[in-house]
Design a protein around this motif. Structure first.
Motif, PDB file in Angstrom:
ATOM      1  N   SER A   6       0.861  -1.174   0.000  1.00  0.00           N
ATOM      2  CA  SER A   6       0.000   0.000   0.000  1.00  0.00           C
ATOM      3  C   SER A   6       0.902   1.230   0.000  1.00  0.00           C
ATOM      4  CB  SER A   6      -0.912   0.031   1.221  1.00  0.00           C
ATOM      5  OG  SER A   6      -1.719   1.199   1.203  1.00  0.00           O
ATOM      6  N   SER A   7       0.496   2.259  -0.692  1.00  0.00           N
ATOM      7  CA  SER A   7       1.241   3.519  -0.671  1.00  0.00           C
ATOM      8  C   SER A   7       0.273   4.676  -0.810  1.00  0.00           C
ATOM      9  CB  SER A   7       2.295   3.568  -1.790  1.00  0.00           C
ATOM     10  OG  SER A   7       1.670   3.592  -3.066  1.00  0.00           O
ATOM     11  N   ALA A   8       0.743   5.858  -0.436  1.00  0.00           N
ATOM     12  CA  ALA A   8      -0.104   7.049  -0.533  1.00  0.00           C
ATOM     13  C   ALA A   8       0.747   8.250  -0.898  1.00  0.00           C
ATOM     14  CB  ALA A   8      -0.838   7.310   0.773  1.00  0.00           C
ATOM     15  N   ALA A   9       0.338   8.974  -1.921  1.00  0.00           N
ATOM     16  CA  ALA A   9       0.941  10.245  -2.306  1.00  0.00           C
ATOM     17  C   ALA A   9      -0.042  11.344  -1.936  1.00  0.00           C
ATOM     18  CB  ALA A   9       1.244  10.277  -3.800  1.00  0.00           C
ATOM     19  N   VAL A  10       0.388  12.244  -1.066  1.00  0.00           N
ATOM     20  CA  VAL A  10      -0.518  13.246  -0.511  1.00  0.00           C
ATOM     21  C   VAL A  10      -0.030  14.652  -0.844  1.00  0.00           C
ATOM     22  CG1 VAL A  10      -1.360  14.266   1.646  1.00  0.00           C
ATOM     23  CG2 VAL A  10      -1.341  11.782   1.366  1.00  0.00           C
ATOM     24  N   VAL A  11      -0.956  15.497  -1.288  1.00  0.00           N
ATOM     25  CA  VAL A  11      -0.718  16.927  -1.494  1.00  0.00           C
ATOM     26  C   VAL A  11      -1.704  17.648  -0.588  1.00  0.00           C
ATOM     27  CG1 VAL A  11      -0.727  18.829  -3.144  1.00  0.00           C
ATOM     28  CG2 VAL A  11      -0.021  16.534  -3.891  1.00  0.00           C
ATOM     29  N   LEU A  12      -1.196  18.346   0.431  1.00  0.00           N
ATOM     30  CA  LEU A  12      -2.075  18.899   1.463  1.00  0.00           C
ATOM     31  C   LEU A  12      -1.708  20.353   1.755  1.00  0.00           C
ATOM     32  CD1 LEU A  12      -4.375  17.728   3.309  1.00  0.00           C
ATOM     33  CD2 LEU A  12      -2.643  17.587   5.103  1.00  0.00           C
ATOM     34  N   GLY A  13      -2.714  21.205   1.750  1.00  0.00           N
ATOM     35  CA  GLY A  13      -2.525  22.611   2.096  1.00  0.00           C
ATOM     36  C   GLY A  13      -3.406  22.998   3.257  1.00  0.00           C
ATOM     37  N   ILE A  14      -2.822  23.681   4.259  1.00  0.00           N
ATOM     38  CA  ILE A  14      -3.561  24.095   5.452  1.00  0.00           C
ATOM     39  C   ILE A  14      -3.322  25.576   5.703  1.00  0.00           C
ATOM     40  CG2 ILE A  14      -3.854  23.751   7.936  1.00  0.00           C
ATOM     41  CD1 ILE A  14      -2.831  20.908   7.573  1.00  0.00           C
ATOM     42  N   SER A  15      -4.387  26.311   5.950  1.00  0.00           N
ATOM     43  CA  SER A  15      -4.257  27.715   6.337  1.00  0.00           C
ATOM     44  C   SER A  15      -5.374  28.046   7.323  1.00  0.00           C
ATOM     45  CB  SER A  15      -4.333  28.638   5.111  1.00  0.00           C
ATOM     46  OG  SER A  15      -5.570  28.499   4.444  1.00  0.00           O
ATOM     47  N   ASP A  16      -5.034  28.862   8.306  1.00  0.00           N
ATOM     48  CA  ASP A  16      -5.987  29.247   9.355  1.00  0.00           C
ATOM     49  C   ASP A  16      -6.622  28.021  10.019  1.00  0.00           C
ATOM     50  OD1 ASP A  16      -5.546  31.967   8.790  1.00  0.00           O
ATOM     51  OD2 ASP A  16      -7.042  31.915   7.186  1.00  0.00           O
ATOM     52  N   SER A  22     -12.180  11.106  -5.200  1.00  0.00           N
ATOM     53  CA  SER A  22     -12.625  12.500  -5.137  1.00  0.00           C
ATOM     54  C   SER A  22     -13.552  12.714  -3.949  1.00  0.00           C
ATOM     55  CB  SER A  22     -13.323  12.892  -6.445  1.00  0.00           C
ATOM     56  OG  SER A  22     -14.428  12.034  -6.700  1.00  0.00           O
ATOM     57  N   GLU A  23     -14.304  11.673  -3.574  1.00  0.00           N
ATOM     58  CA  GLU A  23     -15.206  11.792  -2.428  1.00  0.00           C
ATOM     59  C   GLU A  23     -14.421  12.013  -1.137  1.00  0.00           C
ATOM     60  OE1 GLU A  23     -15.165   9.283  -4.546  1.00  0.00           O
ATOM     61  OE2 GLU A  23     -17.097   9.320  -5.605  1.00  0.00           O
ATOM     62  N   ALA A  24     -13.344  11.258  -0.960  1.00  0.00           N
ATOM     63  CA  ALA A  24     -12.525  11.400   0.241  1.00  0.00           C
ATOM     64  C   ALA A  24     -11.805  12.737   0.257  1.00  0.00           C
ATOM     65  CB  ALA A  24     -11.522  10.256   0.331  1.00  0.00           C
ATOM     66  N   GLU A  25     -11.348  13.192  -0.898  1.00  0.00           N
ATOM     67  CA  GLU A  25     -10.691  14.495  -0.970  1.00  0.00           C
ATOM     68  C   GLU A  25     -11.663  15.609  -0.604  1.00  0.00           C
ATOM     69  OE1 GLU A  25      -7.392  13.540  -4.485  1.00  0.00           O
ATOM     70  OE2 GLU A  25      -9.217  14.650  -4.960  1.00  0.00           O
ATOM     71  N   HIS A  26     -12.866  15.512  -1.137  1.00  0.00           N
ATOM     72  CA  HIS A  26     -13.885  16.531  -0.852  1.00  0.00           C
ATOM     73  C   HIS A  26     -14.226  16.552   0.635  1.00  0.00           C
ATOM     74  CE1 HIS A  26     -17.287  19.180  -1.596  1.00  0.00           C
ATOM     75  NE2 HIS A  26     -18.051  18.358  -0.886  1.00  0.00           N
ATOM     76  N   LEU A  27     -14.208  15.397   1.248  1.00  0.00           N
ATOM     77  CA  LEU A  27     -14.511  15.287   2.674  1.00  0.00           C
ATOM     78  C   LEU A  27     -13.527  16.093   3.527  1.00  0.00           C
ATOM     79  CD1 LEU A  27     -16.262  13.736   4.836  1.00  0.00           C
ATOM     80  CD2 LEU A  27     -14.473  11.996   4.799  1.00  0.00           C
ATOM     81  N   LEU A  28     -12.282  16.177   3.073  1.00  0.00           N
ATOM     82  CA  LEU A  28     -11.245  16.876   3.841  1.00  0.00           C
ATOM     83  C   LEU A  28     -11.300  18.393   3.679  1.00  0.00           C
ATOM     84  CD1 LEU A  28      -8.273  14.495   2.945  1.00  0.00           C
ATOM     85  CD2 LEU A  28      -9.371  14.676   5.184  1.00  0.00           C
ATOM     86  N   GLN A  29     -11.841  18.861   2.578  1.00  0.00           N
ATOM     87  CA  GLN A  29     -11.797  20.275   2.244  1.00  0.00           C
ATOM     88  C   GLN A  29     -12.541  21.127   3.273  1.00  0.00           C
ATOM     89  OE1 GLN A  29     -10.187  21.681  -0.251  1.00  0.00           O
ATOM     90  NE2 GLN A  29      -9.743  20.035  -1.680  1.00  0.00           N
ATOM     91  N   GLY A  30     -11.861  22.195   3.721  1.00  0.00           N
ATOM     92  CA  GLY A  30     -12.482  23.168   4.597  1.00  0.00           C
ATOM     93  C   GLY A  30     -12.633  22.736   6.043  1.00  0.00           C
ATOM     94  N   ARG A  72      -6.574  22.529   0.601  1.00  0.00           N
ATOM     95  CA  ARG A  72      -6.208  21.737  -0.578  1.00  0.00           C
ATOM     96  C   ARG A  72      -5.950  20.304  -0.131  1.00  0.00           C
ATOM     97  NH1 ARG A  72      -6.008  23.733  -6.006  1.00  0.00           N
ATOM     98  NH2 ARG A  72      -5.181  22.048  -7.275  1.00  0.00           N
ATOM     99  N   ALA A  73      -6.590  19.354  -0.767  1.00  0.00           N
ATOM    100  CA  ALA A  73      -6.374  17.950  -0.427  1.00  0.00           C
ATOM    101  C   ALA A  73      -6.458  17.109  -1.694  1.00  0.00           C
ATOM    102  CB  ALA A  73      -7.411  17.473   0.589  1.00  0.00           C
ATOM    103  N   GLN A  74      -5.315  16.581  -2.090  1.00  0.00           N
ATOM    104  CA  GLN A  74      -5.250  15.675  -3.231  1.00  0.00           C
ATOM    105  C   GLN A  74      -4.403  14.486  -2.805  1.00  0.00           C
ATOM    106  OE1 GLN A  74      -4.933  19.443  -6.356  1.00  0.00           O
ATOM    107  NE2 GLN A  74      -3.651  17.639  -6.682  1.00  0.00           N
ATOM    108  N   PHE A  75      -4.866  13.302  -3.125  1.00  0.00           N
ATOM    109  CA  PHE A  75      -4.040  12.143  -2.829  1.00  0.00           C
ATOM    110  C   PHE A  75      -4.369  11.005  -3.788  1.00  0.00           C
ATOM    111  CE2 PHE A  75      -7.741  11.541  -0.030  1.00  0.00           C
ATOM    112  CZ  PHE A  75      -8.089  10.223  -0.305  1.00  0.00           C
ATOM    113  N   ALA A  76      -3.404  10.128  -3.957  1.00  0.00           N
ATOM    114  CA  ALA A  76      -3.593   8.909  -4.738  1.00  0.00           C
ATOM    115  C   ALA A  76      -2.939   7.773  -3.976  1.00  0.00           C
ATOM    116  CB  ALA A  76      -2.982   9.052  -6.125  1.00  0.00           C
ATOM    117  N   MET A  77      -3.439   6.573  -4.213  1.00  0.00           N
ATOM    118  CA  MET A  77      -2.924   5.412  -3.500  1.00  0.00           C
ATOM    119  C   MET A  77      -2.424   4.366  -4.480  1.00  0.00           C
ATOM    120  SD  MET A  77      -5.570   5.089  -0.310  1.00  0.00           S
ATOM    121  CE  MET A  77      -4.311   4.232   0.655  1.00  0.00           C
TER     122      MET A  77
END
Length: 329
Positions: A243-253, A274-282, A258-263
């Protein structure tokens, strides 16, 4: 020994003007780290090999919009150590350096890695039935040795995993693949480049006969994001991912913007949810949120007789990668 013809064009125009032979396959060859192995095993039997190593496709340069253009002949080792990659796309460097060995990375190319074929033992052994190798022959892996194979994106005809680390990172980064054939150029978004097996597992990419990958482009880097590649495997080096995960994550305030990842290692192609990425947003990062995203990403997983452990392993892999990205952010 199987006989084959060998060609070494000196220009891109010459290479893409070659007409496929009436019988047998024709393959472009660069580093040969996968193709030559498969020819020795009798899995690949091209009647024409076209050596493209002399073509001018080995550069890394910025794009007009601030992204990055990576030539198809750029060696994996050179790409992993390039200053622009280390500075703006570290997840790609980490993924490349986690794969294979230094010797193989010195030979393997960007285009070849995109075309890398599965490590399923039944695909690589011509004694066994394999729909990917011989359409309609059956899938020996479904009721066989399937510990390392796919739990997502599979079908009743094929459960083979995509073996590449680089492809997982490129998927998380929204890369674009550029292809040329007889003067015609087209682009393929990375998420459309790897086909699900369905009932045609022998069709792995939307490439047409004679299509040559010329380069890959990455979008401009996103200010303030952190990237992580985490790979879990049976041993620390020279091993494919369970198993592996490539994560692109942005956090402010205190919120994820920003949440993008692939496995990798768990699906028939680099797996994006896309559902899991959307879940993380905001939302504010937390262990509970990351676990919820992992549950969403693995929704629909279908383990076989030997790989049920991958479901929980993949969830923990993603949670850990998101946690590491949060700490660096």
């Amino acid at each position: 020994m199987d006989n084959f013809h060998f060609s070494r064009p000196t220009t891109l125009t010459e290479a893409t003007a070659i007409t496929p032979p009436p019988t047998g396959a024709f393959r472009f060859i660069a580093g040969g780290t996968t193709l030559v192995d498969l020819m020795k095993l009798g899995v690949e039997t091209p009647s024409l090999l076209v050596d493209i190593n002399t073509l001018p496709l080995d550069t890394i340069e910025p794009t007009p919009d601030g992204g990055l253009k990576i030539g198809a002949l750029v060696r994996n080792s050179a790409l992993a150590q390039h200053p622009a990659v280390l500075r703006n796309y570290a997840v790609l460097s980490q993924a490349l350096l986690s794969g294979a060995s230094p010797q193989l990375r010195n030979m393997a190319t960007t285009g070849g890695n995109l075309m890398q074929r599965t490590r399923c033992i039944y695909f690589r052994d011509t004694v066994y039935a394999c729909n990917k190798r011989t359409p309609g022959s059956g899938c020996s892996a479904i009721d066989g040795h399937n510990r390392t194979l796919a739990i997502l994106g599979a079908s009743e005809h094929c459960i083979a995993t995509n073996p590449s680390d680089m492809n997982v990172a490129l998927t998380a980064l929204d890369a674009t693949v550029h292809v040329q054939n007889k003067g015609r150029e087209r682009t393929i978004p990375i998420q459309s480049f790897f086909l699900l097996p369905g009932d045609t597992p022998h069709l792995e990419h939307p490439l047409e006969p004679g299509d040559l990958i010329t380069h890959v482009t990455l979008p401009p880097p996103i200010p303030g994001v952190q990237t992580i590649y985490l790979k879990l495997r049976d041993r620390a080096s020279y091993e494919f991912a369970l198993s592996s995960a490539a994560v692109v994550l942005g956090i402010s305030d205190g919120k994820i913007h920003r949440a993008q990842f692939a496995m990798g290692g768990i699906a028939t192609r680099p797996w994006r949810s896309s559902e899991a990425e959307h879940l993380l947003q905001g939302r504010a990062p937390s262990a509970a949120l990351f676990r919820q995203a992992a549950e969403t990403a693995l929704d629909g997983a279908h383990p076989r007789s030997e790989n049920g452990f991958k479901v929980e392993l993949a969830k923990r892999c993603l949670v850990r990668a998101l946690t590491l990205a949060t700490k660096t952010a």
